[in-house]
Structures are given as C-alpha cells and as structure tokens.
Motif scaffolding. Structure first.
Motif, mmCIF file in Angstrom:
data_model
loop_
_atom_site.group_PDB
_atom_site.id
_atom_site.type_symbol
_atom_site.label_atom_id
_atom_site.label_comp_id
_atom_site.label_asym_id
_atom_site.label_seq_id
_atom_site.Cartn_x
_atom_site.Cartn_y
_atom_site.Cartn_z
ATOM 1 N N VAL A 113 0.832 -1.227 0.005
ATOM 2 C CA VAL A 113 -0.053 -0.251 0.026
ATOM 3 C C VAL A 113 0.847 1.300 -0.070
ATOM 4 O O VAL A 113 0.648 2.213 -0.684
ATOM 5 N N ILE A 129 1.131 4.389 -3.004
ATOM 6 C CA ILE A 129 0.902 5.990 -2.827
ATOM 7 C C ILE A 129 2.330 6.635 -3.198
ATOM 8 O O ILE A 129 2.497 7.846 -2.730
ATOM 9 N N PHE A 134 -12.312 2.028 17.751
ATOM 10 C CA PHE A 134 -11.920 1.010 16.605
ATOM 11 C C PHE A 134 -10.532 0.288 17.024
ATOM 12 O O PHE A 134 -10.454 -0.685 17.006
ATOM 13 N N SER A 135 -9.472 1.206 17.217
ATOM 14 C CA SER A 135 -8.149 0.757 17.614
ATOM 15 C C SER A 135 -8.312 -0.092 18.743
ATOM 16 O O SER A 135 -7.477 -0.896 18.852
ATOM 17 N N VAL A 174 -8.434 -3.805 17.775
ATOM 18 C CA VAL A 174 -7.252 -4.415 17.334
ATOM 19 C C VAL A 174 -6.445 -4.622 18.611
ATOM 20 O O VAL A 174 -5.811 -5.625 18.587
ATOM 21 N N PRO A 219 -0.365 9.883 4.677
ATOM 22 C CA PRO A 219 -1.518 10.331 5.499
ATOM 23 C C PRO A 219 -1.738 9.522 6.729
ATOM 24 O O PRO A 219 -1.044 8.268 6.552
ATOM 25 N N ASN A 267 -4.378 8.396 7.856
ATOM 26 C CA ASN A 267 -5.334 7.413 7.551
ATOM 27 C C ASN A 267 -4.621 5.918 7.348
ATOM 28 O O ASN A 267 -5.313 4.943 7.527
ATOM 29 N N MET A 268 -3.325 6.050 7.020
ATOM 30 C CA MET A 268 -2.529 4.839 6.517
ATOM 31 C C MET A 268 -2.904 3.792 7.891
ATOM 32 O O MET A 268 -2.800 2.719 7.861
ATOM 33 N N LEU A 315 -5.458 3.290 9.640
ATOM 34 C CA LEU A 315 -6.317 2.398 9.691
ATOM 35 C C LEU A 315 -6.398 1.147 8.628
ATOM 36 O O LEU A 315 -6.580 0.039 9.012
ATOM 37 N N VAL A 316 -5.603 1.523 7.355
ATOM 38 C CA VAL A 316 -5.277 0.359 6.659
ATOM 39 C C VAL A 316 -4.376 -0.789 7.354
ATOM 40 O O VAL A 316 -4.715 -1.885 7.556
ATOM 41 N N GLN A 333 -4.365 -1.339 10.568
ATOM 42 C CA GLN A 333 -5.040 -1.699 11.648
ATOM 43 C C GLN A 333 -6.017 -2.784 11.021
ATOM 44 O O GLN A 333 -6.123 -3.963 11.583
ATOM 45 N N GLY A 334 -6.742 -2.778 9.921
ATOM 46 C CA GLY A 334 -7.420 -3.627 9.033
ATOM 47 C C GLY A 334 -6.435 -4.985 8.678
ATOM 48 O O GLY A 334 -6.991 -6.055 8.915
ATOM 49 N N VAL A 335 -5.485 -4.685 8.215
ATOM 50 C CA VAL A 335 -4.571 -5.731 7.864
ATOM 51 C C VAL A 335 -4.188 -6.447 8.924
ATOM 52 O O VAL A 335 -4.354 -7.790 8.940
ATOM 53 N N ILE A 360 -5.826 -6.963 11.696
ATOM 54 C CA ILE A 360 -7.017 -7.684 12.204
ATOM 55 C C ILE A 360 -7.132 -8.999 11.467
ATOM 56 O O ILE A 360 -7.189 -10.050 11.843
ATOM 57 N N LEU A 361 -7.008 -8.822 9.904
ATOM 58 C CA LEU A 361 -7.271 -9.811 9.110
ATOM 59 C C LEU A 361 -6.183 -10.964 9.423
ATOM 60 O O LEU A 361 -6.317 -12.059 9.426
#
Lengths: 373, 288
Positions: free
Chosen positions: A28, A32, A280-281, A284, A320, A322-323, A325-326, A328-330, A332-333
């Motif tokens: 990711v 960018i 949300f964090s 995680v 940014p 916001n990265m 969040l990416v 954290q999502g990764v 979690i998965l």
C-alpha cells in the motif's frame, strides 16, 4: 504430534501472518509512492526520539487500554462490541455534564463522580445493544455500529446546543465544544511538561481488576463459559442472556470511562473528534493482546506508538495518518487468520502432511495415520 | 445478499463501498479535463467493480479458506477499505473537489408524467440498473443451477459438498459477485449522488445493507422494500432540514440509523427463514 513441531508450527504461522501483514502494508505504501522502509522506521522509532514523543505514546495508550479491556470482556463473553466509539462519546457527555454542573465541589468528590458518570453513561449505551441481543436477538455488530452513528449525532447536538461554551457564542465562532472544566475535575499530571496523567495508573489498576474478574470469580467464569460454548453453558445452568447483557454493560462502561478519562486527563473539555478512532483501535488492541489484560497493556502501548508514529509520518514523510487504519485492518485480518490456524488441530495435521510430502525431515507423522484404514 | 445466501456474513461491505466510492470518483477526476466524458465515468465504474471483486477475494481467502470468524474479519476489511480510500485520497487529492458525475437519464415521455414522472423516470443509469438487479437477482437465485448451488451451500454445506458442489468455490463466487455489487453501490454514491468524495461518504450504508438483508428475509424483493423504507427515512430527514422546521437536525440525521435498529428488532421472527449455515465456516475435515 511432538511438542517441538507444535512450537515450530505456531512460530511459523505467526511469522507468516506477520510477514503477510507487513507485506500488504508495504504494498500500500509503495502504491502511494512512499518508501515503506522509511515510513516504518518513522512510525516505530520516531516517537521515541524525545521525552515528549515517548510520553505521548503513553497518553494514547491509556484510552486504548481501557477500551481494549472492555472489548476483551465482551469478546470473551461471545458478543462482538463494535460500539466503543459511541460508548466513549456518551461517556464523555455524561462526565462533562456532571463536571460542569457541580463546579464548586471539592476535587475528592467531583473527579470520581464525573468519571463514574462517564462509565455509567457508556454502560447504558452499551447495555442497549446487550438487551437487544439478549431479548430480541438483534445482531450486536449491526446494532452497535448503528448506535455509533446515533451517538455521534447526539454528541454534536449537545456540543452545538445545550453544552456549548458560552464564549463561543459571544465571539460568534461557534466551535462546537464545551466550557473548560474546573480544575477540580482534572486528573493530575504525572510527569511535568508532558501530558501523561493519572489515568495511566487507573488503567493499569483496572487491567488487574479485569484479570481478577474474568479468571478468579464465578461471575467471570460464567461469562467466559457463555462465550466459549453457548449450548454447553446453558446446559450447565448458566443464564447466557444475562451474561451477554452484563458483558455489554462492562464493555460500554470501560469505553465510557475511557472517554471520561480522556476529557479529565488530556483535553479538559469536550471537543469534536475527541475519540480519534480509539473505539476501533481498541478492537485491534484487544485482539492483538490475545483478549487478556496481560497482553492488552503492552498491545496498547505498541498501538500508542503506532498512532503517534502515524501522525509523524504525515508531517515528515507525507504519508496520510489514515494509513494507520489500513494497517489496523490488515493486522485484524492477519490475526484472525493466524488464530484459526493455531486453534485448529486439523490445520496442523495438514501442515505436517504437507511438510512430509515436501520431503522435510523432522515433521512428525500425522496423528491419525495409524488409525485410518 | 448473495454473500449471506452462500453462508458468508460480509461485514466488510462498508469498506468495499468506500473503495468503490473512491475509485469511482478517481477516474473521472483524473480524466476530467481530457475530454473523455462518459468514458471516464465508465472507467470509474470498472475500477470500482474490480476493487470490489478483489476485496471479495481477499475476504474469501481469510474467511472461506482460512475459516476465520467472519464478524471480526469483516471489521478488518472495513477498516482496510476505509483507510485505503482515505489514504490515497489524502495523498493525491486532498481537498474537496467535485466531479461532473453521471447525469440523470430521463426516459423520454414517461418522465413528463405528473407526480411520478420526475421521481420514477429521471434517475441516473446506475439507479435504473439497481432496480433492474432486483428481478435479475431473483432469477439468478431461484431459476438457475448456480442459484440453487448458492442456496444449498448457505443452508447445508455438508450436504452440498456430498453432492459434489465445491463449497469453497461457490462461496468465493458469491463473495466476488457481492463485492462487485458493493463496489458499484459505492460508486453510485460518489458519482451519482454526491458527485464528490469525502471520508465519511458511505456513512454506514454498508452495514445498513447487511441489516437490510435481514429485514428483507434474504429475498431480492424484500431487500428492495427495505431499501425503499430506508431511503424514505433519509428523504424525510432531508425534507426536515430543508423545511427548516424547529427540530435539531442532528436528530433528523439519526433517524435512518434508529430505524435500522428498530427494523432489526422487529425482523427477529423471520430469522427461521435465513440460511442455516450463515456465518459458519465450513471445513470438510472437521466433524461437527
């Protein structure tokens, strides 16, 4: 299955999951146009360069510990609470309201009272989802997410309307924020010159209490049993519905307290965007910490580091925030996938079989090989 | 809906929609001055659908192949999609910029009918497509062998497996189709409705879509009804704001979300009709 192989397997799966997460995040970053290595370095070491950065990590860790503990309680009881964000906001509203209403009370009474109000407010908000789940079988993920949006609107309504700082109206700027709280409602700072506050001690103490609650009391045992196997728990005479509701009350209470502590310790007033994604964090953090207080505290510090580091990359590397969040999502998965491989005995057998087929020595024979025709 | 019928509970919808909304916006934004017109919009749609399929695949990898709990994995996918859309947006675009978007296509003649004309017959092509999807999905689900397989896999995967249907493959297919549709839905928001992109554009609609599937009792027509009910609440909210009634507008914005909770609470009795294996990972080797 030999013990050595088991350890090897666990280590291998964890390493693979970690590598997958890092790889995906790096992809990711590359896409960018940022250098992954430089960004990771800034995120992980940037905050530790000076005292202030390091102290900010602890400041961020406090709400993460509290939210993470609450979420661990709910997950352990078999209810997925995604609503910590909303519960925090309601907690903030309640604790701020108490602190603003009783400005002349002494600190020894006002501070605990306002923190308690925050916890109760959050508990009430979480309790809605708990009751809906227990009574009407409403999917708690959906209801808590919806309640987040409702709480966010409620929050801006109060900050723009009944709770707005009169000064904002006088100057006409109209920033939605409450009046500054009286000093008696502030948590003390622990280290002069930093924002580290007494909430840290409170969070650590509560981590201990949660451990006692979940692993050393009948009440906690019941909650964990209800989460581990609903039918078996019901058969054993445990009132599963009651466990679900109390789990959500606790989870909401912790989130609400996290919000109250954030106001009393850091901002000293209710402002917009105060939760900054802690709700949300916290999910995680709880997963990363293995849903156990002893894991959640270090996980919260680690994520505090990530959050501060992400802010720094925004300034230095142009990545940014916001990265995060990416990331954290990764994470979690990766965690849920790895966990599945670790908890599943069949998966381990399959891995052993695969290793043998590849001709690797040291892999033990499948356990069921002898039993099968 | 296809996801759930196949026994996968995809809460990542929200994230897929965010990505779809962003990518749908990105292509026309980049190509704006170059005079490609409608092709730019089409490219945006294609990107959104592609991203949806990819994210569906990723979700399949985690939940179907690895058998991870779908609820938490969905939250992970949601954060991933949300963060990714926001990150790229901040990095390359930054502020609020509008795009021309897709204009409405009034149906000649019909759109001039009094009252209903403007509401029913001057929508954007994507909206017509969405309404067309309702009978199309119904046909796909109930009148094709593939639909039967999807329903079988969602109701009794073990039986389906015994019959030689690949549970894994069908679930992957359903996830990809669902992802494509969620991506399209996101693109609709950015291209047709808002004509811009912002971080909170999707605002829970992915989760609402999942809730509507419950409300619609897992049937295309039921979902259409739920969607109409929900948009009615949203229209009401806008009407309240526009009319300037003395009513805090925050409460109006809350309305649709509260409605979803109420609807979920009421929809409980229809649970029996749902796919029996919803949310359960299937592992051929694991005895039940």
């Amino acid at each position: 299955m030999t013990r050595r192989f088991r350890l090897l397997y666990a280590g291998g799966v964890t390493a693979l999951a970690g590598a997958a997460a890092v790889g995906l995040a790096a992809a990711v970053l590359l896409s960018i146009g940022a250098s992954p290595l430089a960004s990771f370095t800034v995120i992980l070491t940037g905050p530790l360069q000076d005292l202030f950065g390091a102290s900010e990590v602890l400041v961020r860790a406090v709400p993460l510990i509290l939210v993470g503990l609450g979420i661990a309680i709910s997950f352990r009881s078999g209810i997925l609470n995604i609503g910590a964000e909303g519960q925090m906001l309601v907690g903030i509203l309640c604790s701020t309201a108490v602190a603003l209403a009783l400005p002349h009370w002494p600190k020894a009474a006002l501070l605990p009272l306002s923190l308690l109000a925050g916890a109760l407010g959050g508990a009430a908000w979480g309790g809605i989802a708990g009751v809906l789940r227990a009574r009407l079988d409403v999917n708690e993920i959906l209801s808590t997410v919806m309640l987040n949006y409702v709480a966010a609107q409620l929050y801006t309504f109060f900050l723009r309307g009944p709770m707005i700082d009169p000064e904002e109206l006088m100057t006409g700027s109209g920033t939605p924020q409450s009046m500054r709280l009286v000093k008696a409602a502030w948590l003390d700072r622990l280290v002069p010159g930093t924002r580290v506050h007494a909430g840290l001690l409170l969070a650590l103490a509560l981590a201990g209490l949660v451990w006692v609650l979940l692993w050393r009391t009948t009440f906690g045992y019941r909650m964990r049993a209800a989460g581990a196997g609903r039918k078996a728990a019901r058969y054993a005479g445990i009132q599963v519905e009651r466990s679900l509701v109390s789990a959500m009350l606790f989870a909401g209470g912790f989130a609400g307290l996290a919000g109250a502590v954030e106001v009393a310790g850091v901002h000293h007033r209710a402002i917009e965007a105060i939760t900054s994604g802690y709700g949300f964090s916290g999910i995680v953090v709880a997963l990363f910490g293995g849903l156990h207080p002893a894991g959640i505290v270090p996980a919260a510090v680690f994520f505090g580091l990530l959050l501060v580091g992400a802010d720094m990359t925004q300034r230095s590397a142009g990545v940014p925030a916001n990265m995060i969040l990416v990331l954290q999502g990764v994470i979690i998965l990766a965690i849920v996938s790895a966990k599945q491989f670790l908890d599943n005995p069949y998966a381990m057998e399959r891995a052993a079989r695969l290793l043998r087929r590849l001709g690797l020595r040291g892999a033990p024979p499948p356990a069921d090989a002898a039993g099968e025709p | 809906m296809f996801n759930q019928r196949a026994g996968v509970f995809n809460l990542g919808c929200e994230g897929i929609m965010a990505m779809g909304a962003f990518l749908g916006f990105l292509a026309p934004h980049l190509l704006a001055g170059a005079g490609y017109g409608a092709w730019a919009n089409l490219a945006g749609l294609a990107l959104a659908v592609g991203a949806g399929v990819l994210m569906g695949l990723l979700f399949g990898l985690v939940t179907v192949s690895f058998g991870a709990p779908q609820g938490i994995a969905g939250i992970g996918l949601q954060m991933l999609g949300w963060g990714l859309a926001g990150t790229i947006f901040r990095r390359f675009i930054g502020g609020v910029t509008g795009v021309e978007g897709i204009a409405a296509w009034p149906v000649p003649g019909l759109s001039r009918l009094p009252w209903v004309g403007e509401i029913l017959f001057s929508l954007t092509p994507l909206a017509y497509l969405a309404f067309l999807m309702v009978p199309a999905s119904w046909w796909l689900l109930y009148r094709t062998p593939w639909g039967l397989r999807v329903r079988a896999v969602g109701t009794h995967p073990r039986a389906a497996d015994t019959m030689g249907i690949s549970v894994v493959r069908v679930r992957y297919q359903a996830l990809m189709l669902g992802g494509a549709m969620a991506g399209l839905g996101g693109a609709y928001l950015s291209l047709c409705q808002a004509k811009m992109f912002a971080d909170d554009l999707v605002a829970g609609r992915g989760f609402i879509a999942v809730a509507l599937v419950y409300f619609g009792r897992w049937t295309p027509w039921g979902i259409l009804g739920g969607a109409l009910l929900f948009s009615l609440a949203q229209a009401l909210q806008l009407a309240i704001q526009v009319a300037g009634i003395q009513f805090p507008y925050e409460f109006a914005v809350m309305l649709p979300y509260v409605l979803v909770i109420v609807v979920l609470a009421l929809a409980r009795r229809s649970r029996m009709l749902g796919p029996a294996a919803l949310g359960k990972p299937y592992d051929r080797e694991r005895r039940v």
